[in-house]
Design a protein around this motif. Structure first.
Motif, PDB file in Angstrom:
ATOM      1  N   CYS A  29       0.828  -1.217   0.000  1.00 56.54           N
ATOM      2  CA  CYS A  29       0.000   0.000   0.000  1.00 56.54           C
ATOM      3  C   CYS A  29       0.860   1.264   0.000  1.00 56.54           C
ATOM      4  N   GLU A  30       1.974   1.229   0.687  1.00 55.87           N
ATOM      5  CA  GLU A  30       2.897   2.380   0.653  1.00 55.87           C
ATOM      6  C   GLU A  30       3.444   2.569  -0.758  1.00 55.87           C
ATOM      7  N   THR A  31       3.748   1.463  -1.422  1.00 54.04           N
ATOM      8  CA  THR A  31       4.235   1.521  -2.810  1.00 54.04           C
ATOM      9  C   THR A  31       3.137   2.041  -3.733  1.00 54.04           C
ATOM     10  N   LEU A  32       1.920   1.538  -3.556  1.00 58.02           N
ATOM     11  CA  LEU A  32       0.795   2.012  -4.374  1.00 58.02           C
ATOM     12  C   LEU A  32       0.527   3.496  -4.136  1.00 58.02           C
ATOM     13  N   ASN A  33       0.653   3.949  -2.908  1.00 60.53           N
ATOM     14  CA  ASN A  33       0.443   5.358  -2.604  1.00 60.53           C
ATOM     15  C   ASN A  33       1.399   6.227  -3.431  1.00 60.53           C
ATOM     16  N   LYS A  34       2.662   5.844  -3.466  1.00 62.39           N
ATOM     17  CA  LYS A  34       3.652   6.587  -4.263  1.00 62.39           C
ATOM     18  C   LYS A  34       3.337   6.496  -5.756  1.00 62.39           C
ATOM     19  N   LEU A  35       2.927   5.327  -6.201  1.00 65.11           N
ATOM     20  CA  LEU A  35       2.595   5.118  -7.607  1.00 65.11           C
ATOM     21  C   LEU A  35       1.411   5.991  -8.028  1.00 65.11           C
ATOM     22  N   PHE A  36       0.344   5.979  -7.241  1.00 69.12           N
ATOM     23  CA  PHE A  36      -0.831   6.795  -7.556  1.00 69.12           C
ATOM     24  C   PHE A  36      -0.496   8.284  -7.509  1.00 69.12           C
ATOM     25  N   GLU A  37       0.326   8.706  -6.545  1.00 72.64           N
ATOM     26  CA  GLU A  37       0.744  10.109  -6.478  1.00 72.64           C
ATOM     27  C   GLU A  37       1.500  10.496  -7.739  1.00 72.64           C
ATOM     28  N   SER A  38       2.381   9.615  -8.184  1.00 69.97           N
ATOM     29  CA  SER A  38       3.167   9.877  -9.389  1.00 69.97           C
ATOM     30  C   SER A  38       2.282   9.977 -10.623  1.00 69.97           C
ATOM     31  N   VAL A  39       1.341   9.070 -10.743  1.00 68.71           N
ATOM     32  CA  VAL A  39       0.450   9.037 -11.909  1.00 68.71           C
ATOM     33  C   VAL A  39      -0.474  10.248 -11.936  1.00 68.71           C
ATOM     34  N   TRP A  68     -16.473  12.742  -6.168  1.00 69.21           N
ATOM     35  CA  TRP A  68     -16.002  11.382  -5.919  1.00 69.21           C
ATOM     36  C   TRP A  68     -14.541  11.302  -6.303  1.00 69.21           C
ATOM     37  N   LEU A  69     -13.847  10.317  -5.755  1.00 68.37           N
ATOM     38  CA  LEU A  69     -12.433  10.151  -6.080  1.00 68.37           C
ATOM     39  C   LEU A  69     -12.258   9.790  -7.548  1.00 68.37           C
ATOM     40  N   LEU A  70     -11.238  10.350  -8.163  1.00 65.16           N
ATOM     41  CA  LEU A  70     -10.952  10.058  -9.566  1.00 65.16           C
ATOM     42  C   LEU A  70     -10.412   8.636  -9.711  1.00 65.16           C
ATOM     43  N   THR A  71      -9.531   8.261  -8.805  1.00 65.05           N
ATOM     44  CA  THR A  71      -8.965   6.915  -8.758  1.00 65.05           C
ATOM     45  C   THR A  71      -8.431   6.703  -7.348  1.00 65.05           C
ATOM     46  N   GLY A  72      -8.099   5.492  -7.016  1.00 67.11           N
ATOM     47  CA  GLY A  72      -7.564   5.239  -5.686  1.00 67.11           C
ATOM     48  C   GLY A  72      -7.492   3.763  -5.372  1.00 67.11           C
ATOM     49  N   PHE A  73      -7.240   3.477  -4.099  1.00 71.95           N
ATOM     50  CA  PHE A  73      -7.144   2.082  -3.668  1.00 71.95           C
ATOM     51  C   PHE A  73      -7.536   1.972  -2.197  1.00 71.95           C
ATOM     52  N   ALA A  74      -7.775   0.743  -1.766  1.00 67.15           N
ATOM     53  CA  ALA A  74      -8.120   0.481  -0.371  1.00 67.15           C
ATOM     54  C   ALA A  74      -7.603  -0.893   0.041  1.00 67.15           C
ATOM     55  N   PRO A  75      -6.926  -0.946   1.182  1.00 63.02           N
ATOM     56  CA  PRO A  75      -6.545  -2.261   1.717  1.00 63.02           C
ATOM     57  C   PRO A  75      -7.790  -2.961   2.241  1.00 63.02           C
ATOM     58  N   ARG A  76      -7.905  -4.228   1.946  1.00 63.59           N
ATOM     59  CA  ARG A  76      -8.994  -5.059   2.445  1.00 63.59           C
ATOM     60  C   ARG A  76      -8.384  -6.179   3.288  1.00 63.59           C
ATOM     61  N   THR A  77      -9.185  -7.017   3.871  1.00 61.86           N
ATOM     62  CA  THR A  77      -8.683  -8.045   4.780  1.00 61.86           C
ATOM     63  C   THR A  77      -7.594  -8.903   4.139  1.00 61.86           C
ATOM     64  N   ASN A  78      -7.848  -9.418   2.942  1.00 62.06           N
ATOM     65  CA  ASN A  78      -6.881 -10.310   2.288  1.00 62.06           C
ATOM     66  C   ASN A  78      -6.506  -9.852   0.887  1.00 62.06           C
ATOM     67  N   SER A  79      -6.707  -8.582   0.594  1.00 61.35           N
ATOM     68  CA  SER A  79      -6.442  -8.093  -0.757  1.00 61.35           C
ATOM     69  C   SER A  79      -6.359  -6.568  -0.737  1.00 61.35           C
ATOM     70  N   ILE A  80      -6.147  -6.018  -1.917  1.00 62.61           N
ATOM     71  CA  ILE A  80      -6.150  -4.565  -2.110  1.00 62.61           C
ATOM     72  C   ILE A  80      -7.046  -4.280  -3.304  1.00 62.61           C
ATOM     73  N   SER A  81      -7.968  -3.349  -3.123  1.00 63.41           N
ATOM     74  CA  SER A  81      -8.880  -2.952  -4.194  1.00 63.41           C
ATOM     75  C   SER A  81      -8.366  -1.680  -4.851  1.00 63.41           C
ATOM     76  N   LEU A  82      -8.277  -1.701  -6.184  1.00 62.18           N
ATOM     77  CA  LEU A  82      -7.904  -0.517  -6.961  1.00 62.18           C
ATOM     78  C   LEU A  82      -9.157  -0.017  -7.657  1.00 62.18           C
ATOM     79  N   TYR A  83      -9.430   1.280  -7.552  1.00 64.62           N
ATOM     80  CA  TYR A  83     -10.664   1.840  -8.095  1.00 64.62           C
ATOM     81  C   TYR A  83     -10.408   2.559  -9.412  1.00 64.62           C
TER      82      TYR A  83
END
Length: 141
Positions: A29-39, A68-83
């Motif tokens: 999720c920390e990596t995805l946060n940087k990736l989404f910020e970059s994009v 609404w959010l343009l794009t994003g992600f959320a940690p879930r119990t056993n996965s990560i959802s990308l919107y």
């Protein structure tokens, strides 16, 4: 006009990420946060309890105008959802080579970041973000 339940908050993204118990998921999720910020060129914002959204857009429906959010992600119990808010139907070719994912209408689910090609994910997010901005514009919060 009814209000959306999931709205932007003032909570710290870094603090939220640091509280993810699973070390692998926290790192992903920390990596995805940087990736989404970059994009997107935007800092993440916590929407509701657990969605990290990047940029926002306005849409109208029978109940009024909403942000609404343009794009994003959320940690879930056993996965990560990308919107991917435009939906995944128009991106099936790109998704074939991305790696191990599950798909719903606007949600791409991964178990862990190592299951997908991160360079292809970056290109995919660039394309979907560009497409959203072409359709809806941008309303950075």
């Amino acid at each position: 006009m009814s209000q959306l339940k999931t709205t932007p908050t003032k909570r710290s993204v870094d603090e939220f990420l640091s509280q993810i118990e699973n070390p692998q998921q926290r790192h992903d999720c920390e990596t995805l946060n940087k990736l989404f910020e970059s994009v997107t060129g935007c800092k993440g914002v916590i929407w509701g309890k657990d969605i990290i959204g990047f940029d926002s857009y306005q849409y109208k429906n029978s109940q009024g105008t909403h942000s609404w959010l343009l794009t994003g992600f959320a940690p879930r119990t056993n996965s990560i959802s990308l919107y991917i808010m435009l939906g995944l139907d128009n991106y099936q070719e790109e998704l074939k080579t991305l790696g191990k994912t599950k798909q719903a209408k606007s949600c791409l689910t991964i178990k862990k970041l190592s299951d997908i090609d991160q360079e292809l994910l970056y290109s995919f997010l660039q394309k979907t973000t560009h497409d959203m901005r072409q359709v809806y514009g941008s309303a950075v919060l």
